[in-house]
Motif scaffolding. Sequence first.
Motif, mmCIF file in Angstrom:
data_model
loop_
_atom_site.group_PDB
_atom_site.id
_atom_site.type_symbol
_atom_site.label_atom_id
_atom_site.label_comp_id
_atom_site.label_asym_id
_atom_site.label_seq_id
_atom_site.Cartn_x
_atom_site.Cartn_y
_atom_site.Cartn_z
ATOM 1 N N GLU A 308 0.811 -1.211 0.000
ATOM 2 C CA GLU A 308 0.000 0.000 0.000
ATOM 3 C C GLU A 308 0.850 1.268 0.000
ATOM 4 O O GLU A 308 2.019 1.263 0.405
ATOM 5 C CB GLU A 308 -0.933 0.004 1.207
ATOM 6 N N GLY A 309 0.228 2.364 -0.417
ATOM 7 C CA GLY A 309 0.920 3.647 -0.489
ATOM 8 C C GLY A 309 1.399 4.162 0.846
ATOM 9 O O GLY A 309 2.269 5.031 0.900
ATOM 10 N N SER A 310 0.874 3.626 1.946
ATOM 11 C CA SER A 310 1.292 4.083 3.273
ATOM 12 C C SER A 310 2.753 3.792 3.568
ATOM 13 O O SER A 310 3.340 4.393 4.472
ATOM 14 C CB SER A 310 0.412 3.429 4.353
ATOM 15 N N VAL A 311 3.388 2.874 2.809
ATOM 16 C CA VAL A 311 4.803 2.561 3.046
ATOM 17 C C VAL A 311 5.734 3.515 2.312
ATOM 18 O O VAL A 311 6.944 3.516 2.567
ATOM 19 C CB VAL A 311 5.137 1.103 2.651
ATOM 20 N N LEU A 312 5.223 4.331 1.385
ATOM 21 C CA LEU A 312 6.080 5.206 0.591
ATOM 22 C C LEU A 312 6.956 6.128 1.440
ATOM 23 O O LEU A 312 8.138 6.321 1.121
ATOM 24 C CB LEU A 312 5.239 6.020 -0.397
ATOM 25 N N PRO A 313 6.428 6.745 2.522
ATOM 26 C CA PRO A 313 7.288 7.630 3.320
ATOM 27 C C PRO A 313 8.517 6.943 3.895
ATOM 28 O O PRO A 313 9.550 7.585 4.088
ATOM 29 C CB PRO A 313 6.349 8.110 4.441
ATOM 30 N N PHE A 314 8.449 5.649 4.155
ATOM 31 C CA PHE A 314 9.601 4.939 4.697
ATOM 32 C C PHE A 314 10.744 4.864 3.689
ATOM 33 O O PHE A 314 11.893 4.620 4.059
ATOM 34 C CB PHE A 314 9.207 3.530 5.136
ATOM 35 N N PHE A 315 10.433 5.057 2.421
ATOM 36 C CA PHE A 315 11.442 5.032 1.367
ATOM 37 C C PHE A 315 11.799 6.448 0.899
ATOM 38 O O PHE A 315 12.490 6.616 -0.105
ATOM 39 C CB PHE A 315 10.933 4.202 0.186
ATOM 40 N N GLY A 316 11.340 7.445 1.632
ATOM 41 C CA GLY A 316 11.612 8.824 1.266
ATOM 42 C C GLY A 316 10.855 9.273 0.034
ATOM 43 O O GLY A 316 11.230 10.265 -0.599
ATOM 44 N N LEU A 317 9.795 8.556 -0.334
ATOM 45 C CA LEU A 317 9.014 8.880 -1.518
ATOM 46 C C LEU A 317 7.799 9.720 -1.135
ATOM 47 O O LEU A 317 7.136 9.427 -0.133
ATOM 48 C CB LEU A 317 8.572 7.601 -2.230
ATOM 49 N N PRO A 318 7.468 10.734 -1.926
ATOM 50 C CA PRO A 318 6.363 11.633 -1.587
ATOM 51 C C PRO A 318 5.013 10.981 -1.846
ATOM 52 O O PRO A 318 4.913 10.014 -2.616
ATOM 53 C CB PRO A 318 6.580 12.823 -2.526
ATOM 54 N N PRO A 319 3.937 11.500 -1.243
ATOM 55 C CA PRO A 319 2.602 10.938 -1.481
ATOM 56 C C PRO A 319 2.086 11.211 -2.887
ATOM 57 O O PRO A 319 1.194 10.511 -3.358
ATOM 58 C CB PRO A 319 1.731 11.622 -0.427
ATOM 59 N N SER A 320 2.632 12.213 -3.560
ATOM 60 C CA SER A 320 2.201 12.517 -4.921
ATOM 61 C C SER A 320 3.335 13.188 -5.673
ATOM 62 O O SER A 320 4.288 13.690 -5.077
ATOM 63 C CB SER A 320 0.962 13.421 -4.914
ATOM 64 N N LEU A 321 3.214 13.187 -7.001
ATOM 65 C CA LEU A 321 4.170 13.853 -7.873
ATOM 66 C C LEU A 321 3.435 14.942 -8.649
ATOM 67 O O LEU A 321 2.260 14.772 -9.001
ATOM 68 C CB LEU A 321 4.792 12.865 -8.857
ATOM 69 N N PRO A 322 4.105 16.051 -8.939
ATOM 70 C CA PRO A 322 3.451 17.101 -9.718
ATOM 71 C C PRO A 322 3.255 16.668 -11.151
ATOM 72 O O PRO A 322 3.828 15.674 -11.619
ATOM 73 C CB PRO A 322 4.435 18.276 -9.609
ATOM 74 N N GLY A 323 2.448 17.411 -11.877
ATOM 75 C CA GLY A 323 2.201 17.111 -13.275
ATOM 76 C C GLY A 323 3.413 17.394 -14.134
ATOM 77 O O GLY A 323 4.415 17.943 -13.662
ATOM 78 N N PRO A 324 3.342 17.033 -15.411
ATOM 79 C CA PRO A 324 4.466 17.263 -16.329
ATOM 80 C C PRO A 324 4.864 18.728 -16.366
ATOM 81 O O PRO A 324 4.019 19.624 -16.306
ATOM 82 C CB PRO A 324 3.896 16.816 -17.685
ATOM 83 N N GLY A 325 6.166 18.966 -16.460
ATOM 84 C CA GLY A 325 6.656 20.338 -16.546
ATOM 85 C C GLY A 325 6.973 20.954 -15.210
ATOM 86 O O GLY A 325 7.526 22.041 -15.137
ATOM 87 N N ARG A 326 6.605 20.248 -14.116
ATOM 88 C CA ARG A 326 6.906 20.754 -12.777
ATOM 89 C C ARG A 326 7.881 19.799 -12.106
ATOM 90 O O ARG A 326 7.674 18.585 -12.091
ATOM 91 C CB ARG A 326 5.628 20.883 -11.938
ATOM 92 N N ALA A 327 8.940 20.346 -11.553
ATOM 93 C CA ALA A 327 9.986 19.513 -10.958
ATOM 94 C C ALA A 327 9.474 18.857 -9.690
ATOM 95 O O ALA A 327 8.824 19.495 -8.866
ATOM 96 C CB ALA A 327 11.223 20.357 -10.646
ATOM 97 N N ALA A 328 9.769 17.584 -9.550
ATOM 98 C CA ALA A 328 9.414 16.866 -8.330
ATOM 99 C C ALA A 328 10.638 16.757 -7.443
ATOM 100 O O ALA A 328 11.741 16.523 -7.917
ATOM 101 C CB ALA A 328 8.892 15.460 -8.676
ATOM 102 N N SER A 329 10.433 16.924 -6.155
ATOM 103 C CA SER A 329 11.535 16.791 -5.209
ATOM 104 C C SER A 329 11.558 15.369 -4.690
ATOM 105 O O SER A 329 10.693 14.954 -3.924
ATOM 106 C CB SER A 329 11.338 17.777 -4.038
ATOM 107 N N LEU A 330 12.534 14.594 -5.142
ATOM 108 C CA LEU A 330 12.633 13.189 -4.761
ATOM 109 C C LEU A 330 13.919 12.963 -3.994
ATOM 110 O O LEU A 330 14.893 13.700 -4.162
ATOM 111 C CB LEU A 330 12.620 12.290 -6.003
ATOM 112 N N PRO A 331 13.957 11.937 -3.139
ATOM 113 C CA PRO A 331 15.179 11.644 -2.401
ATOM 114 C C PRO A 331 16.264 11.136 -3.320
ATOM 115 O O PRO A 331 15.997 10.632 -4.408
ATOM 116 C CB PRO A 331 14.724 10.543 -1.423
ATOM 117 N N ALA A 332 17.503 11.282 -2.886
ATOM 118 C CA ALA A 332 18.603 10.693 -3.641
ATOM 119 C C ALA A 332 18.460 9.181 -3.612
ATOM 120 O O ALA A 332 17.918 8.623 -2.665
ATOM 121 C CB ALA A 332 19.939 11.112 -3.023
#
Length: 354
Positions: A308-332
């Motif tokens: 489930e999506g509830s585990v995403l924060p444990f991997f440093g992944l955000p709950p959502s990504l912006p649409g095309p053309g907008r930079a997403a801030s993702l973990p290294a």
Amino acid sequence: MTADLISRARAGDGDAFRELTEPHRRELQVHCYRMLGSLQDAEDALQDALLAAWQGLAGYEGRASIRTWLYRIATTRCLNARRAAGRRPARAWNIPGVEPPEPTRLGEIVWLEPYPDALLDPAPLGPEARYEQTEAISLAFVTALQALPPRQLAVLVLRDVLGFPAGEVAAMLDSTVDSVTSALKRARAGLRGRRPTPGGSPAGAAVVTRFVRAYEAADVDALLALLTDDVFMSMPPMPLEYQGRDPVGRFCAAIFGAGRRFDLVPTRANGQPAFGAYLRTPSGARTGTGLITVTLDGERICALSRFEGSVLPFFGLPPSLPGPGRAASLPAPGRAASLPGPGRAASLPGPGRF
């Protein structure tokens, strides 16, 4: 140095206690995860163990190392959790607009969660360990452990995974060497029928790249071409399990046939490739719906797990990504968010934070 830290910690110095226990914290969390199969439950058990260690430090007699003493406390807390009736129940199918095909079977280990590679302890296992580092944290192995009776599980992990001598394990469990030897024999027999942990290959990276391309394009035929004949798919906490290329293909066809399209963001879990799955929406935003792990067998994929999506924060992944053309801030790559997660206490009672 250790004696000085113990003396200071007994006098109420929280910093000394943290300095004493911090070198062992990561490996203890991995130990709790193997015992419980859930990252959140492992963190809870670890916090309980550290609190018990803080409160019981006066009773530490030095007959075993601090590390062994901490493992004894953590194992006891995990056994208590395993015996409790409050494990998370199975969850009903909850994907709107999709009717899943008939599953091959219903799984029982519905509390299983993935473990971020970034949190793994790099220290080698003990000299008597029977399992390699990668196998000892693989989803297949951790799942198999959950099916063992609690005491057999504890003995097998302490002896065969961590390499503790039989005498130390007997002392940890308030048991005898004969009892530990017997429990280990039964535990090993209980694991003989489990799915083997396949190895990777030099072509593994190419397979993963093709998987991402096929999944993001919703190309069921290209996806099926990457799978072994006996590929296995699970999706805790939903109990649905699919075994074989055709059943897995029908499931994927149901998902993609409903018009659901995804972008995959790479990470790693349990020593294997994993991806945050983000559902594309009409607005252009992409919503995190889960985490998919991929198990390789040579140049094919032999297992897929969807969490489930509830585990995403444990991997440093955000709950959502912006649409095309907008930079997403993702973990290294390889970085995970620190625990505990949302809604869980970040500190313990008593002096300081452990």
